[in-house]
Design a protein around this motif. Structure first.
Motif, PDB file in Angstrom:
ATOM      1  N   HIS A 105       0.847  -1.181   0.000  1.00 33.51           N
ATOM      2  CA  HIS A 105       0.000   0.000   0.000  1.00 33.51           C
ATOM      3  C   HIS A 105       0.893   1.245   0.000  1.00 33.51           C
ATOM      4  O   HIS A 105       2.011   1.222   0.524  1.00 33.51           O
ATOM      5  N   VAL A 106       0.371   2.316  -0.572  1.00 33.73           N
ATOM      6  CA  VAL A 106       1.143   3.554  -0.670  1.00 33.73           C
ATOM      7  C   VAL A 106       0.262   4.748  -0.312  1.00 33.73           C
ATOM      8  O   VAL A 106      -0.975   4.677  -0.374  1.00 33.73           O
ATOM      9  N   ALA A 107       0.914   5.838   0.055  1.00 33.12           N
ATOM     10  CA  ALA A 107       0.249   7.118   0.293  1.00 33.12           C
ATOM     11  C   ALA A 107       1.240   8.216  -0.069  1.00 33.12           C
ATOM     12  O   ALA A 107       2.454   8.014   0.025  1.00 33.12           O
ATOM     13  N   LEU A 108       0.724   9.356  -0.491  1.00 31.69           N
ATOM     14  CA  LEU A 108       1.591  10.469  -0.877  1.00 31.69           C
ATOM     15  C   LEU A 108       1.093  11.766  -0.260  1.00 31.69           C
ATOM     16  O   LEU A 108      -0.056  12.165  -0.465  1.00 31.69           O
ATOM     17  N   LEU A 109       1.971  12.408   0.505  1.00 34.57           N
ATOM     18  CA  LEU A 109       1.721  13.731   1.058  1.00 34.57           C
ATOM     19  C   LEU A 109       2.717  14.703   0.441  1.00 34.57           C
ATOM     20  O   LEU A 109       3.912  14.397   0.335  1.00 34.57           O
ATOM     21  N   CYS A 110       2.223  15.865   0.032  1.00 36.79           N
ATOM     22  CA  CYS A 110       3.090  16.901  -0.535  1.00 36.79           C
ATOM     23  C   CYS A 110       3.059  18.126   0.381  1.00 36.79           C
ATOM     24  O   CYS A 110       1.989  18.520   0.851  1.00 36.79           O
ATOM     25  N   PHE A 111       4.225  18.717   0.626  1.00 35.22           N
ATOM     26  CA  PHE A 111       4.254  19.912   1.471  1.00 35.22           C
ATOM     27  C   PHE A 111       5.052  21.013   0.790  1.00 35.22           C
ATOM     28  O   PHE A 111       6.064  20.770   0.128  1.00 35.22           O
ATOM     29  N   SER A 112       4.533  22.242   0.935  1.00 37.25           N
ATOM     30  CA  SER A 112       5.149  23.414   0.306  1.00 37.25           C
ATOM     31  C   SER A 112       4.679  24.651   1.056  1.00 37.25           C
ATOM     32  O   SER A 112       4.101  24.541   2.144  1.00 37.25           O
ATOM     33  N   PRO A 122      -4.017   6.514   1.478  1.00 42.16           N
ATOM     34  CA  PRO A 122      -3.524   5.137   1.509  1.00 42.16           C
ATOM     35  C   PRO A 122      -4.387   4.185   0.686  1.00 42.16           C
ATOM     36  O   PRO A 122      -5.607   4.162   0.834  1.00 42.16           O
ATOM     37  N   ARG A 123      -3.743   3.423  -0.177  1.00 42.34           N
ATOM     38  CA  ARG A 123      -4.431   2.488  -1.048  1.00 42.34           C
ATOM     39  C   ARG A 123      -3.425   1.496  -1.608  1.00 42.34           C
ATOM     40  O   ARG A 123      -2.211   1.678  -1.481  1.00 42.34           O
ATOM     41  N   ARG A 124      -3.928   0.424  -2.213  1.00 39.05           N
ATOM     42  CA  ARG A 124      -3.050  -0.531  -2.855  1.00 39.05           C
ATOM     43  C   ARG A 124      -2.340   0.138  -4.025  1.00 39.05           C
ATOM     44  O   ARG A 124      -2.964   0.839  -4.815  1.00 39.05           O
ATOM     45  N   ALA A 125      -1.038  -0.066  -4.119  1.00 44.25           N
ATOM     46  CA  ALA A 125      -0.255   0.571  -5.176  1.00 44.25           C
ATOM     47  C   ALA A 125      -0.729   0.116  -6.551  1.00 44.25           C
ATOM     48  O   ALA A 125      -1.120  -1.029  -6.748  1.00 44.25           O
ATOM     49  N   ALA A 126      -0.696   1.034  -7.495  1.00 43.11           N
ATOM     50  CA  ALA A 126      -1.066   0.748  -8.881  1.00 43.11           C
ATOM     51  C   ALA A 126       0.054   1.267  -9.778  1.00 43.11           C
ATOM     52  O   ALA A 126       1.044   1.827  -9.306  1.00 43.11           O
ATOM     53  N   LEU A 127      -0.107   1.064 -11.069  1.00 45.14           N
ATOM     54  CA  LEU A 127       0.876   1.576 -12.019  1.00 45.14           C
ATOM     55  C   LEU A 127       0.478   2.985 -12.435  1.00 45.14           C
ATOM     56  O   LEU A 127      -0.611   3.199 -12.965  1.00 45.14           O
ATOM     57  N   TRP A 128       1.354   3.952 -12.178  1.00 47.01           N
ATOM     58  CA  TRP A 128       1.105   5.331 -12.570  1.00 47.01           C
ATOM     59  C   TRP A 128       2.145   5.754 -13.605  1.00 47.01           C
ATOM     60  O   TRP A 128       3.193   5.125 -13.737  1.00 47.01           O
ATOM     61  N   ASN A 129       1.831   6.842 -14.309  1.00 46.80           N
ATOM     62  CA  ASN A 129       2.773   7.343 -15.309  1.00 46.80           C
ATOM     63  C   ASN A 129       3.039   8.829 -15.064  1.00 46.80           C
ATOM     64  O   ASN A 129       2.555   9.407 -14.092  1.00 46.80           O
ATOM     65  N   ASP A 130       3.807   9.413 -15.976  1.00 39.44           N
ATOM     66  CA  ASP A 130       4.190  10.823 -15.808  1.00 39.44           C
ATOM     67  C   ASP A 130       2.987  11.756 -15.737  1.00 39.44           C
ATOM     68  O   ASP A 130       3.042  12.801 -15.082  1.00 39.44           O
ATOM     69  N   ALA A 131       1.912  11.392 -16.415  1.00 39.31           N
ATOM     70  CA  ALA A 131       0.732  12.261 -16.421  1.00 39.31           C
ATOM     71  C   ALA A 131       0.138  12.413 -15.025  1.00 39.31           C
ATOM     72  O   ALA A 131      -0.529  13.409 -14.733  1.00 39.31           O
ATOM     73  N   TRP A 132       0.394  11.443 -14.161  1.00 35.60           N
ATOM     74  CA  TRP A 132      -0.160  11.504 -12.804  1.00 35.60           C
ATOM     75  C   TRP A 132       0.638  12.468 -11.925  1.00 35.60           C
ATOM     76  O   TRP A 132       0.075  13.215 -11.129  1.00 35.60           O
ATOM     77  N   VAL A 133       1.963  12.480 -12.053  1.00 33.93           N
ATOM     78  CA  VAL A 133       2.782  13.329 -11.175  1.00 33.93           C
ATOM     79  C   VAL A 133       3.063  14.703 -11.768  1.00 33.93           C
ATOM     80  O   VAL A 133       3.447  15.624 -11.048  1.00 33.93           O
TER      81      VAL A 133
END
Length: 222
Positions: A105-112, A122-133
Motif C-alpha cells: 500500500h502507498v500514500a503520498l503527502l506533498c508539502f510546500s 492510503p491504497r493498494r499501489a497501482a501503475l502510474w505514469n508521468d501524467a499523474w505526477v
C-alpha cells in the motif's frame, strides 16, 4: 442496586438486542482475525429486521505481511531550482512501481508554502505514469515539521503490519523535527544540489537513525 449500577455504566445496553448480537458475533468470530464492523453494510443487510449476528459485515482484513509506504514529497521553491522536484517525481514513480510489484500500500503527502496536501490517500499501489505526477506543483517555504506531523497521523492510523516513511527533500529549511514515532523504518532521499550544500537532510537521517541516499547532480563526495 448493583444491577442498576451496571446498567448505568454500560449505557443500559447489556440486555438489549444490539448488545446480545455483538456478543454472539464475537463468539462466532473466535476463529477469524478481528476486523472492524462495517456498519453501513451491516445495517443494509439487516433491512427492517432486528439486527442479528449474521447481518454483521466486516471490513476486509489487512494482510499479515502488508506494508504501507508513505511518501512525503518536498514541493518547496528550493526543490524547483535545478530540477530537483522533477527528479524527485521520477524517483517517486519508480518507487511506486516497486511497491506495486510487492503488492504494498502507498500514500503520498506533498508539502510546500501552501501547506500539506494529501495527494494520494492510503491504497493498494497501482501503475502510474508521468501524467499523474506532472500536475504536482510547488513553491514557497518548507513546512517540514507540519509535513512530518501529517505523516505521523497517517502512519498511526494505519493497520499495516509494517509502516515505512520516505522523505524526499533537499533539506533546505531550519527545522529539525523529532523522528516520527509511528514509522517502523524511514528513508531520507536528499535532492540538494547546491555547490555549497547545507547537508541538513543528511543530519536529519543521522539523528533519526534513518536510511540515507543522495540523489542530486552533485552527489560526488556524499
Amino acid at each position: 442496586m448493583a444491577d442498576a449500577g451496571n446498567r448505568q455504566r454500560d449505557g443500559g445496553l447489556s440486555g438489549t438486542p444490539l448488545r446480545r448480537t455483538l456478543k454472539a458475533a464475537r463468539a462466532s468470530a473466535a476463529l477469524r482475525p478481528a476486523t472492524p464492523i462495517d456498519w453501513p453494510r451491516s445495517l443494509s443487510a439487516r433491512g427492517a429486521a432486528a439486527l442479528r449476528a449474521e447481518h454483521l459485515r466486516h471490513h476486509p482484513a489487512t494482510p499479515v505481511n502488508s506494508e504501507l509506504h508513505c511518501f512525503l514529497l518536498d514541493c518547496s521553491a528550493s526543490m524547483r531550482i535545478g530540477g530537483a522536484l522533477a527528479r524527485a517525481k521520477g524517483l517517486l514513480l519508480a518507487m511506486m512501481e516497486e511497491a506495486y510489484r510487492g503488492r504494498h500500500h502507498v500514500a503520498l503527502l506533498c508539502f510546500s508554502g501552501t501547506g500539506v496536501h494529501m495527494q494520494l490517500a492510503p491504497r493498494r499501489a497501482a501503475l502510474w505514469n508521468d501524467a499523474w505526477v506532472k500536475p504536482i506543483g510547488g513553491g514557497g517555504g518548507t513546512p517540514l515539521r507540519q509535513g512530518l506531523a501529517s505523516a505521523e497521523q497517517l502512519l498511526r492510523r494505519s493497520r499495516a503490519s509494517r509502516r515505512l516513511l520516505w522523505l524526499l527533500t533537499d533539506g533546505r529549511c531550519r527545522e529539525a523535527p523529532a523522528r516520527p514515532a509511528s514509522a517502523d523504518a524511514i528513508g531520507v532521499i536528499d535532492f540538494e544540489a547546491a555547490r555549497l550544500p547545507l547537508a541538513r537532510a543528511a543530519q536529519l537521517a543521522q539523528a533519526w537513525g534513518a536510511h540515507y541516499r543522495h540523489h542530486g547532480h552533485h552527489a560526488e563526495g556524499h
